[in-house]
Design a protein around this motif. Structure first.
Motif, mmCIF file in Angstrom:
data_model
loop_
_atom_site.group_PDB
_atom_site.id
_atom_site.type_symbol
_atom_site.label_atom_id
_atom_site.label_comp_id
_atom_site.label_asym_id
_atom_site.label_seq_id
_atom_site.Cartn_x
_atom_site.Cartn_y
_atom_site.Cartn_z
ATOM 1 N N GLU A 1 -1.961 -7.162 117.944
ATOM 2 C CA GLU A 1 -1.648 -8.130 116.881
ATOM 3 C C GLU A 1 -0.141 -8.331 116.765
ATOM 4 O O GLU A 1 0.361 -9.447 116.688
ATOM 5 N N LEU A 2 0.582 -7.224 116.772
ATOM 6 C CA LEU A 2 2.032 -7.335 116.648
ATOM 7 C C LEU A 2 2.632 -8.041 117.861
ATOM 8 O O LEU A 2 3.566 -8.842 117.734
ATOM 9 N N ARG A 3 2.079 -7.746 119.036
ATOM 10 C CA ARG A 3 2.600 -8.389 120.244
ATOM 11 C C ARG A 3 2.390 -9.894 120.180
ATOM 12 O O ARG A 3 3.237 -10.674 120.634
ATOM 13 N N ALA A 4 1.251 -10.297 119.610
ATOM 14 C CA ALA A 4 0.973 -11.734 119.501
ATOM 15 C C ALA A 4 2.000 -12.412 118.599
ATOM 16 O O ALA A 4 2.293 -13.598 118.761
ATOM 17 N N GLY A 5 2.536 -11.662 117.677
ATOM 18 C CA GLY A 5 3.475 -12.258 116.735
ATOM 19 C C GLY A 5 4.923 -12.241 117.195
ATOM 20 O O GLY A 5 5.808 -12.771 116.511
ATOM 21 N N LEU A 6 5.173 -11.646 118.342
ATOM 22 C CA LEU A 6 6.568 -11.559 118.807
ATOM 23 C C LEU A 6 7.047 -12.906 119.333
ATOM 24 O O LEU A 6 6.262 -13.675 119.879
ATOM 25 N N PRO A 7 8.322 -13.202 119.185
ATOM 26 C CA PRO A 7 8.871 -14.443 119.730
ATOM 27 C C PRO A 7 8.677 -14.484 121.237
ATOM 28 O O PRO A 7 8.659 -13.430 121.891
ATOM 29 N N SER A 8 8.561 -15.673 121.786
ATOM 30 C CA SER A 8 8.354 -15.769 123.228
ATOM 31 C C SER A 8 9.585 -15.272 123.953
ATOM 32 O O SER A 8 10.706 -15.415 123.474
ATOM 33 N N GLY A 9 9.344 -14.695 125.116
ATOM 34 C CA GLY A 9 10.464 -14.162 125.893
ATOM 35 C C GLY A 9 10.800 -12.730 125.563
ATOM 36 O O GLY A 9 11.637 -12.116 126.221
ATOM 37 N N THR A 10 10.144 -12.203 124.533
ATOM 38 C CA THR A 10 10.398 -10.807 124.180
ATOM 39 C C THR A 10 9.896 -9.877 125.283
ATOM 40 O O THR A 10 8.851 -10.115 125.875
ATOM 41 N N ARG A 11 10.690 -8.848 125.553
ATOM 42 C CA ARG A 11 10.245 -7.825 126.505
ATOM 43 C C ARG A 11 10.151 -6.479 125.786
ATOM 44 O O ARG A 11 10.846 -6.237 124.805
ATOM 45 N N ILE A 12 9.280 -5.627 126.307
ATOM 46 C CA ILE A 12 8.973 -4.378 125.622
ATOM 47 C C ILE A 12 9.354 -3.202 126.511
ATOM 48 O O ILE A 12 8.950 -3.136 127.674
ATOM 49 N N VAL A 13 10.145 -2.271 125.967
ATOM 50 C CA VAL A 13 10.539 -1.107 126.764
ATOM 51 C C VAL A 13 9.397 -0.113 126.894
ATOM 52 O O VAL A 13 9.263 0.565 127.904
ATOM 53 N N GLY A 14 8.576 -0.051 125.873
ATOM 54 C CA GLY A 14 7.466 0.892 125.933
ATOM 55 C C GLY A 14 6.986 1.245 124.543
ATOM 56 O O GLY A 14 7.433 0.673 123.548
ATOM 57 N N VAL A 15 6.060 2.180 124.501
ATOM 58 C CA VAL A 15 5.472 2.616 123.240
ATOM 59 C C VAL A 15 5.851 4.070 122.996
ATOM 60 O O VAL A 15 5.698 4.913 123.880
ATOM 61 N N GLY A 16 6.381 4.340 121.824
ATOM 62 C CA GLY A 16 6.650 5.722 121.441
ATOM 63 C C GLY A 16 5.666 6.141 120.362
ATOM 64 O O GLY A 16 5.459 5.424 119.393
ATOM 65 N N VAL A 17 5.035 7.278 120.554
ATOM 66 C CA VAL A 17 4.043 7.749 119.598
ATOM 67 C C VAL A 17 4.526 9.044 118.967
ATOM 68 O O VAL A 17 4.874 9.991 119.673
ATOM 69 N N ALA A 18 4.580 9.082 117.650
ATOM 70 C CA ALA A 18 4.976 10.286 116.932
ATOM 71 C C ALA A 18 3.748 10.888 116.273
ATOM 72 O O ALA A 18 3.130 10.264 115.412
ATOM 73 N N VAL A 19 3.394 12.090 116.692
ATOM 74 C CA VAL A 19 2.153 12.725 116.255
ATOM 75 C C VAL A 19 2.470 14.004 115.485
ATOM 76 O O VAL A 19 3.334 14.766 115.899
ATOM 77 N N PRO A 20 1.770 14.239 114.370
ATOM 78 C CA PRO A 20 1.966 15.502 113.654
ATOM 79 C C PRO A 20 1.269 16.644 114.367
ATOM 80 O O PRO A 20 0.190 17.059 113.958
ATOM 81 N N GLY A 21 1.867 17.132 115.443
ATOM 82 C CA GLY A 21 1.249 18.199 116.205
ATOM 83 C C GLY A 21 2.130 18.621 117.349
ATOM 84 O O GLY A 21 3.262 18.151 117.478
ATOM 85 N N MET A 22 1.581 19.494 118.172
ATOM 86 C CA MET A 22 2.358 20.033 119.284
ATOM 87 C C MET A 22 2.054 19.240 120.536
ATOM 88 O O MET A 22 0.912 19.125 120.947
ATOM 89 N N ILE A 23 3.097 18.723 121.127
ATOM 90 C CA ILE A 23 2.949 17.775 122.217
ATOM 91 C C ILE A 23 3.525 18.353 123.496
ATOM 92 O O ILE A 23 4.645 18.867 123.498
#
Lengths: 402, 402
Positions: free
Chosen positions: A139-161
DNA sequence: GCGCCATTGTTGCCGTACCCAACAAATGCT
DNA sequence: AGCATTTGTTGGGTACGGCAACAATGGCGC
């Protein structure tokens, strides 16, 4: 999943490394400071005007930064052009919690551009949280302006990673065990995914943009509904340890008490300084941090005060031990720990002094975080942004499909 | 006193920095590995043969390393010449303790070439220790081969050191308070002087050359007659903290016990795991670590065993907490802590597990140090060698007056 | 509005540190 | 002895940052 990093970085450096280092230095500065005049870049890097010109030119060509004329500021001489990271390049931040999963879009200079929060029943299954995250991301990606590029996804989890492959080894409050979250989310989104601890992420954010900005050595403690998380910055770098589990400060044992936390450790900070205990004495089922803060600041009930005193003392012990171990410039408190501090700072500080060697605590600053709930998202995004900062020219960004 | 270090290192890098970085990388390798064939240098640094040739040539011209033909080893092809740091360049190490002051000469590759130990009455005054150190240093200097140059003096003190100016803030067991030891010794010797903590120095040495070699993340605990000292290596760097007081692990509070250590902290590791308590139950006035080790390993006295059990449990708690905080690869134990470990390793390890989160301790290796009493001297010398490694071409060495 | 000053951006040239390729040197093997 | 293999050396190439001269842009005094 993106893991990257070569097996063993060569110790030598050649011209390419030099260029990469300088590109990285410039981009890092912009990452940290946002819009900055070129002059500032030259003075801070110590590089020549012409070199900065060249470097900025390359970053512009890479589509990472933009240049614009400065506003008139009354100073003499030709005005320096202002360089800033473009909002056309963003990171996506994900934060699954016990009661909601949040996704945000974060700019290269650490601003949360959009945020969506989806409440869930308590302790969502990994698959459930994953579905929500995937849905919110698209949903958020659909709302981004055209031409936007994404470096990646960072996930913050309450736990041991386990950081190198993004596996959630154990997230006690979510009830997750050995969940390969990174791989799963990478498959769903087609984006590189980086997973880290939530408090460590918030710590990073506060150290870059918040209350610990400028402190090369900082300790962070955050108490949420899920217990107490921690993060440590040593010499401007987040403490990770050999496998990425370092900084679990909530589980540090500080007393001989028999009370155990969710990880089964007796006498740990998390076992002693419990939000639920406060809710109980206030006869609340649940409360926002703001509501809890109000109650803590205004209560006169002696039974409550006794609990507050004990929690303050225990928190002070932990901060004292951490000061002895890390000798930080700043200790940051988040969640209701801030309320404990505000309610009786002298008591907390005297507990700190009793539990630490004098030189280590003499210059210490204890304060609350500044970024609030944005910290976790900004820090999560930082996980995805870091590789780009390390190697601005060598990182491939994913064009956003709309 | 030598402090050096610019106010703020520029973030950018130019050709000079590049060259310095590569010189530094090569010298560091030799520092760590001693004699090494050139081929090895090329493969590890990733630099070209011709570049290595040039770099080694410069280091030879600087008088820091020498080249010689390799012994015949039966491999095909032209044999690679062997490069090694010269013994013509040395550091001086000083270690004042409660019962003696030791001075040593240490080579660039971490070998103790000469060592002199001068016993003293208990708790020597700073001036006394200073006189002994000065005298031993000049004696050792007189014995050095002609042409020897000295990088500086490294002093390892059992106390809290403000690293940037070499002031001993507080050395409880020596009874020293606010002693500007660095400045004093620099005046006496005319050499640059660097001061650090003794256990942190030993930690550095063990991580470079000893039992923690290759562990980028290591925790070190050493118990001597003066209490328990500690050191931490994070990402191959010694943990110093904002002012240099970090890593005082002996003073970390681990229980609710009322017993206090010399710094007045109750329930600290040092307050609970005391060498003197062991001497007392063994009815000894004093003992070497070897004698104490023998007694610990062979006692069957239930009263002694109870004490050993308690100390082992408390040590295990501390190691567990440190594992939760740092997630190290290796935890090293020195002094009689090694004996506790050897006597009942399963008990110690189960205490560690009870006090740590599982992922952080699952790959953990606990072991004894390898370098013994040499560790402190090697680590102290490292304080003086570090600036040379950082900038091989830009450091001036003092020719030894005979 | 014009000239002067201060500061910054641009451009062409230079030097240097590393890479590369060809060749020389040194050893083992047949 | 000759070949294969590996390493050291040498001369030339290149990329990247420094430098200096010049152009551009704004403030300020008149």
């Amino acid at each position: 999943m993106a893991t990257a990093q070569p097996l063993r970085a060569p110790l030598g450096a050649n011209r390419e490394n030099l260029r990469q280092h300088n590109l990285s230095a410039v981009l890092r500065l912009l990452h940290l400071s946002g819009a900055v005049p070129r002059t500032h870049l030259t003075s801070v890097t110590g590089l020549n005007r012409s070199t900065i010109s060249d470097l900025v030119g390359e970053l512009v060509a890479l589509g990472l930064v933009t240049e614009r004329d400065a506003e008139v500021d009354g100073s003499v001489g030709r005005p320096s052009r202002v360089v800033e990271p473009t909002d056309q390049v963003v990171a996506i931040a994900v934060n699954p919690e016990t009661d909601a999963t949040t996704v945000g879009v974060v700019s290269l200079d650490g601003r949360v551009l959009v945020r969506r929060r989806h409440p869930t029943r308590l302790r969502p299954e990994p698959e459930h949280a994953l579905r929500i995250a995937t849905k919110l991301i698209s949903e958020l990606r659909a709302g981004l302006p055209s031409g936007t590029r994404i470096v990646g996804v960072g996930v913050a989890v309450p736990g041991m990673i386990r950081v190198h492959d993004g596996v959630v080894r154990f997230a006690p409050h979510l009830g997750w065990v050995e969940v390969p979250l990174g791989t799963m989310l990478a498959q769903q989104t087609g984006l590189p995914v980086y997973v880290g601890n939530d408090a460590a992420s918030a710590c990073t954010a506060e150290q870059l943009y918040g209350a610990a900005r400028g402190s090369a050595h900082a300790v962070y403690l955050h108490a949420g509904s899920g217990g107490i998380g921690g993060g440590v910055v040593v010499d401007n770098h987040l403490l990770r340890g050999a496998s990425g589990y370092a900084g679990e400060l909530g589980h540090m044992q500080i007393s001989s008490s028999r009370a155990t936390d969710y990880s089964g450790i007796a006498g740990s900070l998390e076992a002693l300084v419990r939000r639920d205990d406060l809710l109980e004495v206030f006869k609340l089922d649940s409360a926002t941090d703001e509501e809890l803060d109000f109650d803590i600041m205004h209560t006169k009930d002696p039974r409550v005060l006794r609990l507050l005193h004990r929690q303050t003392d225990d928190l002070g012990r932990a901060v004292g031990v951490l000061s002895t171990i890390f000798n930080p410039q700043t200790v940051l408190l988040g969640g209701f720990l801030t309320s404990l501090f505000k309610r009786d700072a002298p008591r907390l500080l005297s507990a700190v002094r009793a539990s630490s060697i004098a030189p280590a605590s003499e210059g210490l600053v204890v304060r609350g975080g500044e970024l609030g709930t944005a910290a976790v998202l900004i820090g999560a995004a930082e996980l995805a942004i870091a590789p780009l900062l390390e190697s601005p020219a060598g990182t491939t960004l994913t064009p956003n499909r709309r």
